[in-house]
Design a protein around this motif. Structure first.
Motif, PDB file in Angstrom:
ATOM      1  N   TRP A   5      -5.853  -6.768   5.427  1.00  0.00           N
ATOM      2  CA  TRP A   5      -4.744  -6.480   6.354  1.00  0.00           C
ATOM      3  C   TRP A   5      -3.962  -7.752   6.677  1.00  0.00           C
ATOM      4  O   TRP A   5      -2.731  -7.736   6.756  1.00  0.00           O
ATOM      5  N   LEU A   6      -4.691  -8.856   6.864  1.00  0.00           N
ATOM      6  CA  LEU A   6      -4.033 -10.123   7.185  1.00  0.00           C
ATOM      7  C   LEU A   6      -3.148 -10.577   6.030  1.00  0.00           C
ATOM      8  O   LEU A   6      -1.983 -10.943   6.233  1.00  0.00           O
ATOM      9  N   VAL A   7      -3.671 -10.530   4.809  1.00  0.00           N
ATOM     10  CA  VAL A   7      -2.898 -10.966   3.645  1.00  0.00           C
ATOM     11  C   VAL A   7      -1.677 -10.075   3.454  1.00  0.00           C
ATOM     12  O   VAL A   7      -0.564 -10.560   3.214  1.00  0.00           O
ATOM     13  N   LEU A   8      -1.867  -8.768   3.554  1.00  0.00           N
ATOM     14  CA  LEU A   8      -0.741  -7.845   3.391  1.00  0.00           C
ATOM     15  C   LEU A   8       0.321  -8.078   4.463  1.00  0.00           C
ATOM     16  O   LEU A   8       1.528  -7.990   4.187  1.00  0.00           O
ATOM     17  N   GLY A   9      -0.120  -8.387   5.675  1.00  0.00           N
ATOM     18  CA  GLY A   9       0.828  -8.671   6.744  1.00  0.00           C
ATOM     19  C   GLY A   9       1.618  -9.941   6.484  1.00  0.00           C
ATOM     20  O   GLY A   9       2.827  -9.998   6.741  1.00  0.00           O
ATOM     21  N   VAL A  10       0.955 -10.956   5.968  1.00  0.00           N
ATOM     22  CA  VAL A  10       1.632 -12.209   5.652  1.00  0.00           C
ATOM     23  C   VAL A  10       2.653 -12.005   4.530  1.00  0.00           C
ATOM     24  O   VAL A  10       3.779 -12.512   4.594  1.00  0.00           O
ATOM     25  N   VAL A  11       2.260 -11.226   3.518  1.00  0.00           N
ATOM     26  CA  VAL A  11       3.199 -10.950   2.420  1.00  0.00           C
ATOM     27  C   VAL A  11       4.403 -10.187   2.944  1.00  0.00           C
ATOM     28  O   VAL A  11       5.552 -10.467   2.572  1.00  0.00           O
ATOM     29  N   ARG A  12       4.170  -9.232   3.837  1.00  0.00           N
ATOM     30  CA  ARG A  12       5.280  -8.476   4.422  1.00  0.00           C
ATOM     31  C   ARG A  12       6.241  -9.412   5.156  1.00  0.00           C
ATOM     32  O   ARG A  12       7.462  -9.265   5.052  1.00  0.00           O
ATOM     33  N   LEU A  13       5.710 -10.389   5.875  1.00  0.00           N
ATOM     34  CA  LEU A  13       6.563 -11.350   6.557  1.00  0.00           C
ATOM     35  C   LEU A  13       7.374 -12.173   5.564  1.00  0.00           C
ATOM     36  O   LEU A  13       8.523 -12.527   5.818  1.00  0.00           O
ATOM     37  N   GLY A  14       6.748 -12.487   4.418  1.00  0.00           N
ATOM     38  CA  GLY A  14       7.437 -13.288   3.414  1.00  0.00           C
ATOM     39  C   GLY A  14       8.508 -12.537   2.675  1.00  0.00           C
ATOM     40  O   GLY A  14       9.434 -13.148   2.118  1.00  0.00           O
ATOM     41  N   LEU A  15       8.389 -11.230   2.632  1.00  0.00           N
ATOM     42  CA  LEU A  15       9.396 -10.407   1.957  1.00  0.00           C
ATOM     43  C   LEU A  15      10.316  -9.838   3.032  1.00  0.00           C
ATOM     44  O   LEU A  15      11.046 -10.549   3.672  1.00  0.00           O
ATOM     45  N   SER A  16      10.293  -8.564   3.246  1.00  0.00           N
ATOM     46  CA  SER A  16      11.088  -7.961   4.319  1.00  0.00           C
ATOM     47  C   SER A  16      10.515  -6.580   4.611  1.00  0.00           C
ATOM     48  O   SER A  16       9.819  -5.998   3.775  1.00  0.00           O
ATOM     49  N   LYS A  17      10.825  -6.056   5.788  1.00  0.00           N
ATOM     50  CA  LYS A  17      10.283  -4.760   6.167  1.00  0.00           C
ATOM     51  C   LYS A  17      10.785  -3.659   5.246  1.00  0.00           C
ATOM     52  O   LYS A  17      10.048  -2.742   4.876  1.00  0.00           O
TER      53      LYS A  17
END
Length: 301
Positions: free
Chosen positions: A270-282
């Motif tokens: 969940w943490l990694v996926l959340g970080v990737v989401r921040l790096g890309l866009s919603k």
């Protein structure tokens, strides 16, 4: 610190765009078209494909597909994934997102292109009984295997690490059956139970091999930028955790032990996926383009 963050975001976007940090033109063109497409914004497919759980699913589907020696031979003999893995990833993403977010003409065209490229993918392989067999990428039996493994990987990964799924797994399987039909898969599964039954029918054909182990090692350690390697190792462990025990055994993979570490896989994922989401866009460029197309069509109606 700001420059480091910008560089990390550019590397992350480059990984998914095939070593380009700009939005590919094909994504922007999904705004064009004459209809809303096969799949609606409130569909289970949009829910899964817009989520970050697709990162786990992509790894899981690659691992599972290597278990069939016919499918593996086609990739081994004709794919340039070792020399240009990011380009192959970008092509796969393009197909998935075009079918998901494009209008019906774009979705059909994307599938027709893949089928056309498959025409030259022919050769021989050694089956699970040690016999020589011929393979053809557009063989209905292999097309079905790829569709099943893809569908299973995406819905299972979302159930394990994602949020709400409208209509549950049955809805996703039923909706993504359209992709199977466009790829000439006859009578694709439309329920989660039928998906698992069809997958089980392939079990006698699955086998371990040196070529499979080489591919598994490549999937385990792809040539990613240093900034992405730790996160990827977490996602790889998350994908392995969702595999059936017999698949893990054939692949030569084991779940993380001891138990306390295994319990950390989900929060770490969940943490990694959340970080990737921040790096890309919603909202990704493909989804945004599709929403603009749908809004335009509604205004014109």
């Amino acid at each position: 610190m700001g420059n480091i963050l910008i560089r990390w975001r550019d590397e992350l976007r480059g990984t998914f765009a095939g070593q380009s940090d700009t939005v590919p033109q094909w994504e922007l063109e999904l705004e064009n078209g004459d209809d809303a497409g096969y799949l609606a914004p409130d569909s289970a497919v949009w829910t899964v494909h817009r989520s970050m759980t697709t990162l786990v699913a992509g790894i899981r589907s690659l691992l599972t597909q290597t278990l069939h020696p016919g499918a593996l031979a086609g990739v081994d003999d004709f794919s340039a994934y070792r020399a240009a893995p990011l380009a192959r990833l970008a092509n796969t993403i393009r197909w998935i997102f075009t079918v998901t977010y494009g209008d019906t003409a774009a979705a059909k065209s994307a599938c027709d292109l893949v089928l056309q490229l498959h025409e030259r993918v022919r050769g021989t392989y050694t089956d699970s009984a040690g016999e020589q067999q011929s393979y053809y990428a557009n063989d209905p039996h292999l097309l079905r295997w790829v569709h099943l493994t893809f569908t299973d990987a995406f819905v299972t990964s979302h159930l394990a690490y994602g949020g709400r799924l409208p209509g549950g797994p049955d809805q996703y399987v039923a909706e993504w059956a359209k992709a199977g039909e466009l790829m000439q898969v006859t009578d694709p599964p439309r329920t989660f139970a039928e998906l698992r039954r069809q997958l089980d029918s392939y079990r006698p054909e699955l086998t371990a091999s040196a070529a499979m182990q080489e591919t598994v090692e490549f999937v385990r350690h792809p040539p990613l930028p240093r900034s992405q390697r730790l996160g990827y190792s977490v996602l790889f462990a998350a994908a392995v955790e969702t595999l059936p025990e017999d698949h893990r055994r054939l692949l030569g993979l084991r779940p993380i032990t001891p138990l306390p570490l295994r319990l950390l896989i989900k929060p770490a994922t969940w943490l990694v996926l959340g970080v990737v989401r921040l790096g890309l866009s919603k909202t990704g460029p493909s989804e945004a383009a599709a929403r603009r197309r749908i809004a335009r069509l509604r205004q014109q109606a």
